[in-house]
Design an enzyme around this catalytic site. Structure first.
Site, PDB file in Angstrom:
ATOM      1  N   TYR A  58       0.847  -1.201   0.000  1.00  0.00           N
ATOM      2  CA  TYR A  58       0.000   0.000   0.000  1.00  0.00           C
ATOM      3  C   TYR A  58       0.878   1.246   0.000  1.00  0.00           C
ATOM      4  O   TYR A  58       1.983   1.234   0.531  1.00  0.00           O
ATOM      5  CB  TYR A  58      -0.965   0.041   1.194  1.00  0.00           C
ATOM      6  CG  TYR A  58      -0.343  -0.120   2.574  1.00  0.00           C
ATOM      7  CD1 TYR A  58      -0.004  -1.380   3.056  1.00  0.00           C
ATOM      8  CD2 TYR A  58      -0.148   0.969   3.412  1.00  0.00           C
ATOM      9  CE1 TYR A  58       0.531  -1.542   4.333  1.00  0.00           C
ATOM     10  CE2 TYR A  58       0.389   0.822   4.693  1.00  0.00           C
ATOM     11  CZ  TYR A  58       0.727  -0.444   5.141  1.00  0.00           C
ATOM     12  OH  TYR A  58       1.263  -0.609   6.404  1.00  0.00           O
ATOM     13  N   PRO A  59       0.359   2.300  -0.613  1.00  0.00           N
ATOM     14  CA  PRO A  59       1.091   3.558  -0.582  1.00  0.00           C
ATOM     15  C   PRO A  59       0.639   4.403   0.606  1.00  0.00           C
ATOM     16  O   PRO A  59      -0.468   4.212   1.121  1.00  0.00           O
ATOM     17  CB  PRO A  59       0.678   4.218  -1.893  1.00  0.00           C
ATOM     18  CG  PRO A  59      -0.688   3.715  -2.166  1.00  0.00           C
ATOM     19  CD  PRO A  59      -0.811   2.363  -1.506  1.00  0.00           C
ATOM     20  N   MET A  60       1.494   5.300   1.075  1.00  0.00           N
ATOM     21  CA  MET A  60       1.102   6.161   2.208  1.00  0.00           C
ATOM     22  C   MET A  60       1.787   7.524   2.150  1.00  0.00           C
ATOM     23  O   MET A  60       2.786   7.704   1.464  1.00  0.00           O
ATOM     24  CB  MET A  60       1.383   5.480   3.537  1.00  0.00           C
ATOM     25  CG  MET A  60       2.833   5.284   3.859  1.00  0.00           C
ATOM     26  SD  MET A  60       3.068   4.741   5.588  1.00  0.00           S
ATOM     27  CE  MET A  60       2.741   6.232   6.511  1.00  0.00           C
ATOM     28  N   LYS A  74       2.658  11.105   4.840  1.00  0.00           N
ATOM     29  CA  LYS A  74       2.648  11.687   6.188  1.00  0.00           C
ATOM     30  C   LYS A  74       1.900  13.015   6.054  1.00  0.00           C
ATOM     31  O   LYS A  74       2.174  13.793   5.120  1.00  0.00           O
ATOM     32  CB  LYS A  74       4.083  11.932   6.674  1.00  0.00           C
ATOM     33  CG  LYS A  74       4.938  10.658   6.840  1.00  0.00           C
ATOM     34  CD  LYS A  74       4.757  10.004   8.186  1.00  0.00           C
ATOM     35  CE  LYS A  74       5.581   8.757   8.363  1.00  0.00           C
ATOM     36  NZ  LYS A  74       6.983   8.984   8.686  1.00  0.00           N
ATOM     37  N   HIS A  89       8.144   3.732  16.336  1.00  0.00           N
ATOM     38  CA  HIS A  89       7.648   2.946  15.193  1.00  0.00           C
ATOM     39  C   HIS A  89       8.520   1.697  14.997  1.00  0.00           C
ATOM     40  O   HIS A  89       8.020   0.584  14.856  1.00  0.00           O
ATOM     41  CB  HIS A  89       7.673   3.845  13.945  1.00  0.00           C
ATOM     42  CG  HIS A  89       7.559   3.115  12.644  1.00  0.00           C
ATOM     43  ND1 HIS A  89       6.342   2.780  12.094  1.00  0.00           N
ATOM     44  CD2 HIS A  89       8.506   2.638  11.793  1.00  0.00           C
ATOM     45  CE1 HIS A  89       6.560   2.146  10.944  1.00  0.00           C
ATOM     46  NE2 HIS A  89       7.854   2.038  10.743  1.00  0.00           N
ATOM     47  N   GLN A 103       9.704  -5.921   5.882  1.00  0.00           N
ATOM     48  CA  GLN A 103       9.187  -4.706   5.253  1.00  0.00           C
ATOM     49  C   GLN A 103      10.198  -4.109   4.283  1.00  0.00           C
ATOM     50  O   GLN A 103      11.395  -4.132   4.552  1.00  0.00           O
ATOM     51  CB  GLN A 103       8.800  -3.666   6.319  1.00  0.00           C
ATOM     52  CG  GLN A 103       9.902  -2.737   6.780  1.00  0.00           C
ATOM     53  CD  GLN A 103      10.859  -3.364   7.787  1.00  0.00           C
ATOM     54  OE1 GLN A 103      10.885  -4.572   7.970  1.00  0.00           O
ATOM     55  NE2 GLN A 103      11.665  -2.529   8.424  1.00  0.00           N
ATOM     56  N   SER A 113       1.802   6.856  13.092  1.00  0.00           N
ATOM     57  CA  SER A 113       0.721   6.399  12.208  1.00  0.00           C
ATOM     58  C   SER A 113      -0.611   7.016  12.629  1.00  0.00           C
ATOM     59  O   SER A 113      -1.392   7.488  11.792  1.00  0.00           O
ATOM     60  CB  SER A 113       0.602   4.882  12.230  1.00  0.00           C
ATOM     61  OG  SER A 113       1.732   4.289  11.649  1.00  0.00           O
TER      62      SER A 113
END
Ligand code: VOV
Length: 249
Positions: A145-147, A149, A172, A185, A223
């Site tokens: 998935y893309p994200m 901030k 994190h 990841q 997050s």
């Protein structure tokens, strides 16, 4: 003004998601279908060879749900290489039966929030090199998935002082490390390259671990307060020698 953190950048990365036109595919005679799939498998085997030479890496997974039928991820030295791989696929006969439902361009990235104090090149460290030039694991499942901030009002990641961002990223990392051995990841940066700021590609032996990790991370401030997420794509390992079965009608 807050200061950007440094990044170490490695291989360029293309996520290429394809949906099959199963109705058209069904009309292709059996023998021709098998030969078309073999042509695709031959291409995947060239990706494998590149991986063995350590000049790139690849992942091939099915995608569960309506968003796509399979995903190809390729890591290479340059954007030109990614372009060539995408066009090579487009020129295969199987491409006539696919639609590209999503794609993502990024660069494998390692945050260098605390660069070595002696000024040495962090990429001289073999562990660091392996992080930005990784071999994509061939574990059972993928989740991509893309994200972004956030840059919204009080919740602006980019106006936080560097020290605060370092602390948030430490927390994190602490959550992530609980999943060592369960999830691998690959974080790839895409600011200026694609519509979101990072691509998150996770690999797991057990798909349930994606849910557990991502849920747990939602409670980390980085997050909870600053994360914004795009669509999620999940699926199962597609070994090249299983491809005939997957595409069989
Ligand atoms: C397997 C779990 C795992 C682990 C161990 C881990 C650790 C770390 C560390 C130590 C660091 C900082 C240094 C670096 O390596 O860059 C990062 C960095 C990053 N991460 Fe991460 N992350 C994980 C997993 C993990 C997930 C599941 C997500 C999605 C977030 C979510 O809520 O859905 C994510 C995102 C990111 C991003 C976008 C960055 C770059 C942010 C930036 O501002 O630079 N990440 N990450």
């Amino acid at each position: 003004m807050s200061e950007p953190s440094q990044t170490l950048d490695g291989w360029f990365c293309l996520h290429d998601l394809r949906k099959m036109d199963w109705a058209a595919w069904r009309r292709v005679p059996d023998e021709e279908r098998r030969s078309i799939v073999q042509e695709f498998v031959d291409m995947v085997n060239t990706w494998k060879a590149v991986e063995e030479e350590e000049t790139g890496s690849y992942a091939l997974y099915t995608v569960v749900g309506h968003k796509a039928d399979f995903i190809m991820v390729n890591l290479r030295d340059s954007m030109n290489d990614l372009d060539r791989i995408e066009q090579e696929f487009n020129k295969l006969r199987i491409a006539d039966y696919t639609t590209q439902t999503y794609s993502y361009v990024s660069v494998v990235e390692q945050g260098n929030y605390t660069p070595p104090k002696d000024g040495s090149d962090p990429l001289d460290n073999p562990n660091m090199r392996a992080r930005v030039y990784p071999v994509l694991p061939k574990w059972n499942h993928i989740c991509f998935y893309p994200m972004d901030k956030k840059r919204e009002g009080e919740d602006n990641w980019y106006s936080l002082p560097l020290e605060e961002r370092v602390e948030l990223m430490k927390a994190h990392g602490k959550t992530g490390r609980k999943y060592a051995g369960e999830i691998k990841q690959i974080i790839s940066g895409s600011t200026g390259l694609d519509d979101w700021e990072w691509g998150v590609t996770l690999f797991a032996h057990d798909a349930l671990q994606f849910k557990k990790l991502i849920y747990e991370m939602r409670f980390d401030e980085v997050s909870a307060r600053y994360g914004k997420f795009g669509a999620f794509y999940v699926g199962n390992l597609l070994e090249p020698d299983q491809a005939q079965l997957f595409f069989d009608m």
